[in-house]
Write an enzyme that holds these catalytic residues in place. Structure first.
Site, PDB file in Angstrom:
ATOM      1  N   HIS A 234       0.848  -1.209   0.000  1.00  0.00           N
ATOM      2  CA  HIS A 234       0.000   0.000   0.000  1.00  0.00           C
ATOM      3  C   HIS A 234       0.871   1.242   0.000  1.00  0.00           C
ATOM      4  O   HIS A 234       1.958   1.260   0.574  1.00  0.00           O
ATOM      5  CB  HIS A 234      -1.019  -0.011   1.135  1.00  0.00           C
ATOM      6  CG  HIS A 234      -0.445  -0.016   2.521  1.00  0.00           C
ATOM      7  ND1 HIS A 234      -0.155   1.139   3.204  1.00  0.00           N
ATOM      8  CD2 HIS A 234      -0.118  -1.035   3.359  1.00  0.00           C
ATOM      9  CE1 HIS A 234       0.322   0.834   4.401  1.00  0.00           C
ATOM     10  NE2 HIS A 234       0.361  -0.483   4.518  1.00  0.00           N
TER      11      HIS A 234
ATOM     12  N   ASP B  84      -0.390   4.378   0.804  1.00  0.00           N
ATOM     13  CA  ASP B  84      -0.848   5.403   1.747  1.00  0.00           C
ATOM     14  C   ASP B  84      -0.173   5.170   3.097  1.00  0.00           C
ATOM     15  O   ASP B  84       0.425   4.115   3.330  1.00  0.00           O
ATOM     16  CB  ASP B  84      -2.369   5.366   1.903  1.00  0.00           C
ATOM     17  CG  ASP B  84      -2.865   4.033   2.481  1.00  0.00           C
ATOM     18  OD1 ASP B  84      -2.307   2.979   2.099  1.00  0.00           O
ATOM     19  OD2 ASP B  84      -3.777   4.046   3.324  1.00  0.00           O
TER      20      ASP B  84
ATOM     21  N   ASP C 229       6.195   1.043   6.771  1.00  0.00           N
ATOM     22  CA  ASP C 229       4.776   0.699   6.567  1.00  0.00           C
ATOM     23  C   ASP C 229       4.151   1.664   5.567  1.00  0.00           C
ATOM     24  O   ASP C 229       3.605   2.666   5.956  1.00  0.00           O
ATOM     25  CB  ASP C 229       4.042   0.761   7.907  1.00  0.00           C
ATOM     26  CG  ASP C 229       2.573   0.383   7.771  1.00  0.00           C
ATOM     27  OD1 ASP C 229       2.194  -0.213   6.758  1.00  0.00           O
ATOM     28  OD2 ASP C 229       1.801   0.711   8.691  1.00  0.00           O
TER      29      ASP C 229
ATOM     30  N   GLU D 194      -5.217   1.523   2.589  1.00  0.00           N
ATOM     31  CA  GLU D 194      -5.038   0.465   3.581  1.00  0.00           C
ATOM     32  C   GLU D 194      -5.173   0.997   5.001  1.00  0.00           C
ATOM     33  O   GLU D 194      -5.752   0.354   5.858  1.00  0.00           O
ATOM     34  CB  GLU D 194      -3.674  -0.216   3.405  1.00  0.00           C
ATOM     35  CG  GLU D 194      -3.583  -1.584   4.064  1.00  0.00           C
ATOM     36  CD  GLU D 194      -3.213  -1.548   5.541  1.00  0.00           C
ATOM     37  OE1 GLU D 194      -3.437  -2.558   6.219  1.00  0.00           O
ATOM     38  OE2 GLU D 194      -2.716  -0.519   6.030  1.00  0.00           O
ATOM     39  N   GLU D 195      -4.635   2.185   5.234  1.00  0.00           N
ATOM     40  CA  GLU D 195      -4.652   2.737   6.590  1.00  0.00           C
ATOM     41  C   GLU D 195      -6.011   3.340   6.932  1.00  0.00           C
ATOM     42  O   GLU D 195      -6.202   3.908   8.003  1.00  0.00           O
ATOM     43  CB  GLU D 195      -3.556   3.803   6.754  1.00  0.00           C
ATOM     44  CG  GLU D 195      -2.154   3.321   6.419  1.00  0.00           C
ATOM     45  CD  GLU D 195      -1.611   2.289   7.412  1.00  0.00           C
ATOM     46  OE1 GLU D 195      -2.355   1.853   8.315  1.00  0.00           O
ATOM     47  OE2 GLU D 195      -0.431   1.902   7.265  1.00  0.00           O
TER      48      GLU D 195
ATOM     49  N   ASP E 107       3.864  -6.564   4.661  1.00  0.00           N
ATOM     50  CA  ASP E 107       3.210  -5.452   5.369  1.00  0.00           C
ATOM     51  C   ASP E 107       3.058  -5.795   6.851  1.00  0.00           C
ATOM     52  O   ASP E 107       2.128  -5.359   7.501  1.00  0.00           O
ATOM     53  CB  ASP E 107       1.839  -5.170   4.713  1.00  0.00           C
ATOM     54  CG  ASP E 107       1.221  -3.866   5.208  1.00  0.00           C
ATOM     55  OD1 ASP E 107       1.956  -3.008   5.726  1.00  0.00           O
ATOM     56  OD2 ASP E 107      -0.010  -3.725   5.078  1.00  0.00           O
TER      57      ASP E 107
ATOM     58  N   HIS F 150       2.860   3.062  12.448  1.00  0.00           N
ATOM     59  CA  HIS F 150       1.701   3.765  13.034  1.00  0.00           C
ATOM     60  C   HIS F 150       2.077   4.666  14.203  1.00  0.00           C
ATOM     61  O   HIS F 150       1.236   5.440  14.640  1.00  0.00           O
ATOM     62  CB  HIS F 150       0.590   2.814  13.510  1.00  0.00           C
ATOM     63  CG  HIS F 150      -0.026   2.014  12.399  1.00  0.00           C
ATOM     64  ND1 HIS F 150      -1.228   1.375  12.520  1.00  0.00           N
ATOM     65  CD2 HIS F 150       0.386   1.763  11.142  1.00  0.00           C
ATOM     66  CE1 HIS F 150      -1.522   0.754  11.385  1.00  0.00           C
ATOM     67  NE2 HIS F 150      -0.534   0.972  10.533  1.00  0.00           N
TER      68      HIS F 150
HETATM   69 ZN    ZN Z   1       0.822  -1.353   6.351  1.00  0.00          ZN
END
Ligand code: ZN
Length: 501
Positions: A122, A124, A158, A192-193, A221, A471
């Site tokens: 991903h 994003d 990520d 995705e997020e 991921d 994150h």
């Molecule tokens: Zn991720």
């Protein structure tokens, strides 16, 4: 089949270029979770050091996600990939309907004699603001000045690091004039997020078109369990989230006036919630334990082989409060067994002070992490029956309602599939050690969508370490993981081509 040695030395010689590629990717603030910014209006957006209105925040983030998609498209085109942007619908941001970030699909190689590998990533990222506690501006890839090799930046691990890792592999092959050992299909999403909205529908609609002919799938991921041991991840727990709503009087009451005269919803709720799980973590809802798939010898051996110390978990939770002092029991508690957690009570008095209210209605919240063979439906049937039976025993005149708010099934792949065997060999050749076989205690919903809709074996092949901080503030990837990760992805392709089904 080992990777072509020219590929491996190319990777070593082009580290600086690869870091530049990642640096460019991180500089595009492709935050997809803008809805959250807009609805909570947490803080002003810092990326451009301007004081912008909320409307412009939304606009600028949407544009940055688009810009990241364009960057990826341009890179893929330069590397000889036939790529396409696909619109997958719209969503509402701050009352405005805007396009979802496009899904980018690409293909390189179409030789019927080769295996076809599908990869996912991903483009994003999670939101990030310098004032949240970042050491450096989050959207500038910054090497740790102490020389540790850490590269700080939002999305570094990520998931831009792994996605750029695949591009690095393609670049090396193109520039060396080497043929890829497999056909590659790729699917990159920009939501995705933010819940992967509509990705499942897209997979379904392209099942017999773009995705047709894929033999297996690889997703990078997730992360190593620790900071030293590469791993292959073959399972994810699912989750069922529940609310128990208890309502009584039609208004909040004062305990000095009504205490001792009415059935109190909070008392009923606490009584029921106390019967769900023991302090030792045992789930008390009848039927659930019986559903758990028996542990095989192969599985147990994989858990026993995981590199893991109790001190790792003590450090991660910030205290010696584990249910067990045994590593295998602890790992299985996190990855292999269901767990029930009590999360909160909505409507309860929770502010500081001593208010004497009797809340008229309360909602207790809890969730159960699911493992094979627990399903969303079977567990929900047991939960609803148990809560209703227990409530009936209370003899209360209040009303109870218990329901699932959201559910996600558990996932497990065959860790002896040829794709896993190939990744095992690739890990040994790049890292000089066998990988741990891990499962995640949480869920990665796209994995399940791909596995179930396409019926493919999915390999989760992490690139980053357990302390990368995806994150959170100061997300990083270690240069060594990024560079060896590039070699790992490339070597995995070669091993995949050579491993018998
Ligand atoms: Zn991720």
């Amino acid at each position: 089949m080992a990777a072509d040695p020219k590929f491996l030395s190319y990777v070593d010689e082009h580290q600086a270029d690869y870091i530049k590629r990642l640096s460019k990717a991180v500089s595009i603030a492709s935050v997809s979770g803008n809805l959250r910014w807009a609805s909570f209006q947490v803080k002003p957006v810092a990326i451009k050091n301007l004081s912008l209105t909320t409307d412009i925040h939304i606009h600028s983030y949407v544009k940055d996600v688009e810009a990241m998609g364009d960057f990826l498209m341009e890179q893929l085109a330069n590397l000889g990939v036939t790529a396409e942007k696909r619109q997958i619908g719209t969503h509402i941001l701050e009352g405005k309907e805007v396009d979802l970030p496009p899904v980018i699909i690409g293909q390189i190689g179409n030789d019927p004699k080769k295996k076809t590998l599908l990869i996912y990533g991903h483009y994003d990222v999670q939101p990030a603001l310098k004032e949240d506690g970042w050491l450096y501006p989050p959207f500038e890839l910054t090497p740790d000045p102490s020389g540790s090799g850490r590269l700080y930046g939002r999305g570094s691990t990520d998931d831009k690091g792994p996605v750029m890792g695949w591009l690095n592999v393609l670049e090396a092959h193109k520039n060396l004039g080497l043929e890829l050992p497999v056909n590659l299909k790729m699917c990159f999403e920009g939501m995705e997020e933010n819940g992967s909205t509509n990705l499942d529908k897209f997979i379904e609609s392209e099942k017999d078109k773009f995705f047709a002919g894929a033999d297996c799938m690889c997703i990078s991921d997730n992360y190593w369990l620790d900071t030293k041991t590469p791993c292959l991840t073959y399972g994810l727990r699912g989750i069922n989230y529940y609310e128990i709503k208890i309502s009584g009087p039609d208004r909040d009451l004062h305990s000095g006036v009504f205490g001792g005269t009415v059935h109190e919803p909070m008392t009923d709720l606490i009584s029921i919630m106390s019967k769900l799980v023991t302090p030792a973590g045992e789930i008390l809802i009848p039927g659930i334990k019986e559903l758990i798939a028996p542990v095989t010898n192969d599985e147990r051996a994989k858990f026993e082989a995981i590199h893991f110390e109790m001190s790792d978990i003590h450090a991660a939770v910030g205290g010696d409060v584990t249910l067990s002092e045994d590593t295998v029991t602890t790992l299985m508690g996190r990855m292999r067994n269901p767990s029930l957690s009590l999360h909160g009570i909505e409507g309860a008095f929770s502010a500081p002070g001593s208010k004497t209210v009797i809340p008229c209605s309360v909602k207790g919240k809890f969730s159960i992490r699911l493992v094979p063979n627990l399903t969303i439906k079977s567990v929900t049937d047991y939960v609803v029956k148990f809560v209703q039976d227990e409530f009936a025993k209370l003899g209360s005149k209040n009303k109870v309602d218990v329901y699932l708010t959201h559910g996600g099934e558990p996932w497990i792949a065959d860790p002896n599939h040829y794709s896993y065997r190939a990744a095992h060999k690739a890990t040994e050749s790049v890292y000089g050690q066998a990988p741990d076989y891990t499962r995640e205690g949480g869920s990665i919903p796209v994995t399940l969508d791909f596995a179930n809709i396409l019926g493919l074996n999915v390999l989760l092949l992490p690139v980053g370490r357990g302390d990368d901080g995806a994150h959170s503030t100061n997300e990083k990837i270690d240069t060594d993981n990024y560079i060896r990760g590039t070699k790992l992805l490339g070597t995995y392709m070669y091993e995949l081509a050579a491993t018998k089904e």
